[in-house]
Write an enzyme that holds these catalytic residues in place. Structure first.
Site, PDB file in Angstrom:
ATOM      1  N   GLY A  12      32.820  36.944  44.963  1.00 44.31           N
ATOM      2  CA  GLY A  12      33.913  36.072  45.356  1.00 44.31           C
ATOM      3  C   GLY A  12      33.423  34.825  46.071  1.00 44.31           C
ATOM      4  O   GLY A  12      32.227  34.673  46.350  1.00 44.31           O
ATOM      5  N   ASP A  13      34.351  33.888  46.307  1.00 47.25           N
ATOM      6  CA  ASP A  13      34.078  32.648  47.041  1.00 47.25           C
ATOM      7  C   ASP A  13      33.023  31.785  46.374  1.00 47.25           C
ATOM      8  O   ASP A  13      32.298  31.038  47.041  1.00 47.25           O
ATOM      9  CB  ASP A  13      33.645  32.954  48.492  1.00 47.25           C
ATOM     10  N   LYS A  16      35.783  28.870  42.914  1.00 50.00           N
ATOM     11  CA  LYS A  16      36.739  28.866  41.797  1.00 50.00           C
ATOM     12  C   LYS A  16      37.821  27.813  41.999  1.00 50.00           C
ATOM     13  O   LYS A  16      38.195  27.088  41.078  1.00 50.00           O
ATOM     14  CB  LYS A  16      37.381  30.260  41.651  1.00 50.00           C
ATOM     15  N   GLY A  40      41.066  33.243  48.838  1.00 46.50           N
ATOM     16  CA  GLY A  40      41.216  31.954  49.521  1.00 46.50           C
ATOM     17  C   GLY A  40      40.483  30.952  48.661  1.00 46.50           C
ATOM     18  O   GLY A  40      39.260  31.000  48.572  1.00 46.50           O
ATOM     19  N   HIS A  41      41.201  30.105  47.965  1.00 52.67           N
ATOM     20  CA  HIS A  41      40.594  29.144  47.036  1.00 52.67           C
ATOM     21  C   HIS A  41      40.718  27.739  47.626  1.00 52.67           C
ATOM     22  O   HIS A  41      41.826  27.235  47.810  1.00 52.67           O
ATOM     23  CB  HIS A  41      41.269  29.235  45.660  1.00 52.67           C
ATOM     24  N   GLN A 222      38.602  36.750  43.500  1.00 52.58           N
ATOM     25  CA  GLN A 222      37.446  37.594  43.852  1.00 52.58           C
ATOM     26  C   GLN A 222      36.303  37.321  42.862  1.00 52.58           C
ATOM     27  O   GLN A 222      36.201  36.222  42.358  1.00 52.58           O
ATOM     28  CB  GLN A 222      37.834  39.082  43.878  1.00 52.58           C
TER      29      GLN A 222
HETATM   30  P1  GDP Z   1      36.776  30.471  45.858  1.00 53.11           P
HETATM   31  O1  GDP Z   1      37.392  31.632  46.551  1.00 53.11           O
HETATM   32  O2  GDP Z   1      35.898  30.902  44.713  1.00 53.11           O
HETATM   33  O3  GDP Z   1      37.761  29.428  45.435  1.00 53.11           O
HETATM   34  O4  GDP Z   1      35.778  29.795  46.921  1.00 53.11           O
HETATM   35  P2  GDP Z   1      36.131  29.480  48.462  1.00 53.11           P
HETATM   36  O5  GDP Z   1      37.049  28.321  48.515  1.00 53.11           O
HETATM   37  O6  GDP Z   1      36.544  30.723  49.179  1.00 53.11           O
HETATM   38  O7  GDP Z   1      34.692  29.152  49.022  1.00 53.11           O
HETATM   39  C1  GDP Z   1      33.915  28.121  48.524  1.00 53.11           C
HETATM   40  C2  GDP Z   1      33.612  27.171  49.691  1.00 53.11           C
HETATM   41  O8  GDP Z   1      32.579  26.289  49.318  1.00 53.11           O
HETATM   42  C3  GDP Z   1      34.785  26.277  50.051  1.00 53.11           C
HETATM   43  O9  GDP Z   1      34.728  25.980  51.416  1.00 53.11           O
HETATM   44  C4  GDP Z   1      34.541  25.026  49.218  1.00 53.11           C
HETATM   45  O10 GDP Z   1      35.126  23.863  49.785  1.00 53.11           O
HETATM   46  C5  GDP Z   1      33.045  24.945  49.275  1.00 53.11           C
HETATM   47  N1  GDP Z   1      32.394  24.367  48.113  1.00 53.11           N
HETATM   48  C6  GDP Z   1      32.748  24.448  46.786  1.00 53.11           C
HETATM   49  N2  GDP Z   1      31.807  23.877  46.021  1.00 53.11           N
HETATM   50  C7  GDP Z   1      30.841  23.439  46.848  1.00 53.11           C
HETATM   51  C8  GDP Z   1      29.587  22.790  46.634  1.00 53.11           C
HETATM   52  O11 GDP Z   1      29.153  22.522  45.522  1.00 53.11           O
HETATM   53  N3  GDP Z   1      28.853  22.493  47.760  1.00 53.11           N
HETATM   54  C9  GDP Z   1      29.281  22.791  49.010  1.00 53.11           C
HETATM   55  N4  GDP Z   1      28.498  22.465  50.038  1.00 53.11           N
HETATM   56  N5  GDP Z   1      30.448  23.406  49.242  1.00 53.11           N
HETATM   57  C10 GDP Z   1      31.210  23.732  48.166  1.00 53.11           C
HETATM   58  P1  IMO Z   2      38.309  34.857  46.481  1.00 57.98           P
HETATM   59  O1  IMO Z   2      39.330  34.838  45.379  1.00 57.98           O
HETATM   60  C1  IMO Z   2      35.457  37.207  48.805  1.00 57.98           C
HETATM   61  C2  IMO Z   2      36.510  41.370  49.626  1.00 57.98           C
HETATM   62  C3  IMO Z   2      36.826  41.766  51.053  1.00 57.98           C
HETATM   63  C4  IMO Z   2      36.378  43.216  51.041  1.00 57.98           C
HETATM   64  C5  IMO Z   2      36.773  43.679  49.650  1.00 57.98           C
HETATM   65  C6  IMO Z   2      38.108  44.400  49.589  1.00 57.98           C
HETATM   66  O2  IMO Z   2      38.579  33.902  47.570  1.00 57.98           O
HETATM   67  O3  IMO Z   2      36.927  34.781  45.915  1.00 57.98           O
HETATM   68  P2  IMO Z   2      40.654  43.628  49.795  1.00 57.98           P
HETATM   69  O4  IMO Z   2      41.356  42.816  50.822  1.00 57.98           O
HETATM   70  O5  IMO Z   2      40.711  43.042  48.409  1.00 57.98           O
HETATM   71  O6  IMO Z   2      41.054  45.065  49.798  1.00 57.98           O
HETATM   72  O7  IMO Z   2      39.105  43.609  50.246  1.00 57.98           O
HETATM   73  O8  IMO Z   2      36.821  42.514  48.853  1.00 57.98           O
HETATM   74  N1  IMO Z   2      37.323  40.244  49.098  1.00 57.98           N
HETATM   75  C7  IMO Z   2      36.841  39.018  48.888  1.00 57.98           C
HETATM   76  N2  IMO Z   2      35.625  38.483  49.160  1.00 57.98           N
HETATM   77  N3  IMO Z   2      36.403  36.463  48.189  1.00 57.98           N
HETATM   78  C8  IMO Z   2      37.608  36.983  47.881  1.00 57.98           C
HETATM   79  O9  IMO Z   2      38.518  36.319  47.156  1.00 57.98           O
HETATM   80  C9  IMO Z   2      37.882  38.299  48.275  1.00 57.98           C
HETATM   81  N4  IMO Z   2      38.967  39.110  48.162  1.00 57.98           N
HETATM   82  C10 IMO Z   2      38.594  40.293  48.661  1.00 57.98           C
HETATM   83  O10 IMO Z   2      36.096  40.990  51.967  1.00 57.98           O
HETATM   84  O11 IMO Z   2      34.976  43.276  51.124  1.00 57.98           O
HETATM   85 MG    MG Z   3      37.534  32.407  48.486  1.00 59.34          MG
END
Ligand code: GDP
Ligand code: IMO
Ligand code: MG
Length: 426
Positions: A12-13, A16, A40-41, A222
């Site tokens: 995840g994270d 996306k 959290g996107h 995720q």
């Molecule tokens: P998601 O859950 O897959 O949408 O990803 P998140 O938003 O949770 O986490 C990605 C984090 O990295 C966010 O704070 C974005 O603003 C940041 N981010 C995305 N692409 C880049 C990148 O290429 N470089 C840096 N430094 N940050 C990025």
């Molecule tokens: P995005 O879409 C990163 C992780 C939690 C925990 C496990 C189970 O932003 O990439 P849950 O609340 O689903 O029962 O938690 O999955 N987790 C994530 N980690 N990015 C996410 O979403 C996540 N959604 C759940 O931290 O380990």
């Molecule tokens: Mg996220």
């Protein structure tokens, strides 16, 4: 027409939200297919930083329709907050948003059950986001759940009370203290708002759209290593985060899937408990966390960090049938003289390059190869030609290992910090 799918290949994270936002101008419809407010996107553009939880990441585009699919679980409280925030920013959410009537609702007691279950597990806890995800999907598969389609049923309140009374029995067994009365008013305010939004039969909507030559991007939440079947169980989420989840989460036949866009960070992160073979519990890990601002978008928890794990990436490519890759956060590795990549695991005395049943440290030891770092700030780059040669080598190395082209390299959180290497392949 076929729908493209974008999903995370790690824990995840991966970024996306940013990439869905970048790609949205090429699509008529953005469709979230699973997960809920555990996601959290993050999107950044024009100096604005915004985090979406349930609403698809195409919502800032002026015309794209954003649909919350039947595979998603919706917390009306969080959903209302998201919508209120977007309206405040001047986004015309209501005209661009559709909600699947088959999507399940997260009740306040689901959240309480999540907290009670985690407290009960103690040191064995999953590290859930405490958004009620597990208990809601349990009620879905246990055939007890409440769906969005029920909210207009005159018996909704009765059905709600029935389910809540079941939850109270379980909570009594946990011996867990809670105050439901405090949480219910916000829940019913959220339900009232949901009633004002346009609900659709997602499967009809999606298939009609494809028939009418509309372009669709399915947005995952995720990542593949958190998948209920193929993730590091039990330290996973409760939905199908893989490509197959787009079929069940939207009503999309497998043959209707076009490009499968897999997104990964140039390194690895994980938030919550569970095995993480390449984790760095040292200064290097701390440096990646600091430079990459690796703190949860939903919970604010520090993310665990580590080097890129190729056996895990190849596993995710295989499970999803990835056709193109996107590499994120290359800029975060700019400070390092050399960059390590895990190419294999030592497993039961043998060198393997696939993901075995158990990837905890007692079963696998990562084997690394060390590559040259690029030692150059990438955040101001605008063209692929400006990529330093060491970064080109890093990208080509991953392409060779996975057999899949890397279409985009991201060098910063902003929309503009996106280097396009190849246009759409199919
Ligand atoms: P998601 O859950 O897959 O949408 O990803 P998140 O938003 O949770 O986490 C990605 C984090 O990295 C966010 O704070 C974005 O603003 C940041 N981010 C995305 N692409 C880049 C990148 O290429 N470089 C840096 N430094 N940050 C990025
Ligand atoms: P995005 O879409 C990163 C992780 C939690 C925990 C496990 C189970 O932003 O990439 P849950 O609340 O689903 O029962 O938690 O999955 N987790 C994530 N980690 N990015 C996410 O979403 C996540 N959604 C759940 O931290 O380990
Ligand atoms: Mg996220």
């Amino acid at each position: 027409m076929k729908a493209d799918v974008l999903l995370g290949l790690q824990w995840g994270d991966e970024g996306k939200g940013k990439i869905v936002d970048v790609l949205t101008p090429a699509y008529d419809i953005i469709a979230r297919f699973q997960g809920g407010p555990n996601a959290g996107h993050t999107l950044e553009f024009n100096g604005i930083k915004h985090v979406l939880h349930t609403i698809p990441s195409g919502i800032f585009h002026p015309t794209a329709i954003n649909i919350v699919g039947n595979g998603v679980v919706i917390d009306p409280v969080i959903f209302k907050k998201e919508i209120d925030a977007l309206i405040k920013m001047g986004v015309d959410v209501k005209s661009k948003l559709r909600i699947a009537s088959r999507a399940h609702l997260i009740l306040p007691t689901h959240r309480i059950l999540d907290a009670a279950s985690e407290a009960h597990k103690g040191s064995e806890k999953i590290g859930s986001t405490l958004k009620g995800i597990g208990p809601t999907y349990m009620d879905k598969t246990g055939r007890n759940g409440l769906r969005v389609g029920e909210i207009s049923n005159p018996k909704f309140r009765e059905k709600y009370e029935q389910l809540v009374s079941k939850h109270k029995e379980i909570l009594a067994a946990y011996n867990y203290e809670y105050n439901l009365a405090e949480l219910e008013p916000a829940f019913f305010e959220g339900i009232a708002l949901l009633k004002t939004l346009e609900t659709v039969d997602c499967e009809q909507f999606i298939n009609e759209a494809l028939k009418n030559k509309k372009t669709i991007l399915a947005e995952g939440a995720q990542g593949s290593l958190l998948d209920i079947d193929f993730g590091s169980y039990p330290f996973v989420t409760s939905s199908s985060t893989i490509c197959a989840g787009a079929c069940t989460g939207l009503g999309l036949a497998p043959g209707r899937i076009g490009n499968v866009i897999g997104i990964f960070k140039a390194y690895c992160t994980r938030v919550g408990s569970g095995p993480f073979p390449t984790e760095l519990n040292d200064q290097t890990g701390e440096q990646i966390r600091r430079t990459g601002k690796e703190f949860g978008s939903t919970t604010g928890r520090p993310r665990r960090t580590g080097w890129l794990d190729l056996p895990a990436l190849k596993f995710a490519v295989m499970i999803n049938g990835v056709t193109e890759l996107i590499m994120m956060k290359a800029d975060v590795l700019s400070e390092f003289d050399t960059i390590k990549v895990c190419t294999h695991y030592l497993h039961k005395g043998k060198k393997i390059d696939y993901l075995p049943y158990d990837i905890s440290s007692e079963f696998v030891t990562p084997v690394y190869e060390e590559l040259a770092g690029w030692k150059k700030d990438l955040t101001g780059l605008h063209a692929i030609e400006d990529m330093p040669p060491e970064l080109c080598s890093y990208v080509e190395y991953i392409e060779k290992a996975t057999g899949i082209p890397i279409r985009i390299v991201s060098v910063g959180p902003d929309r503009k910090q996106t280097l396009i290497r190849h246009q759409v392949t199919a």
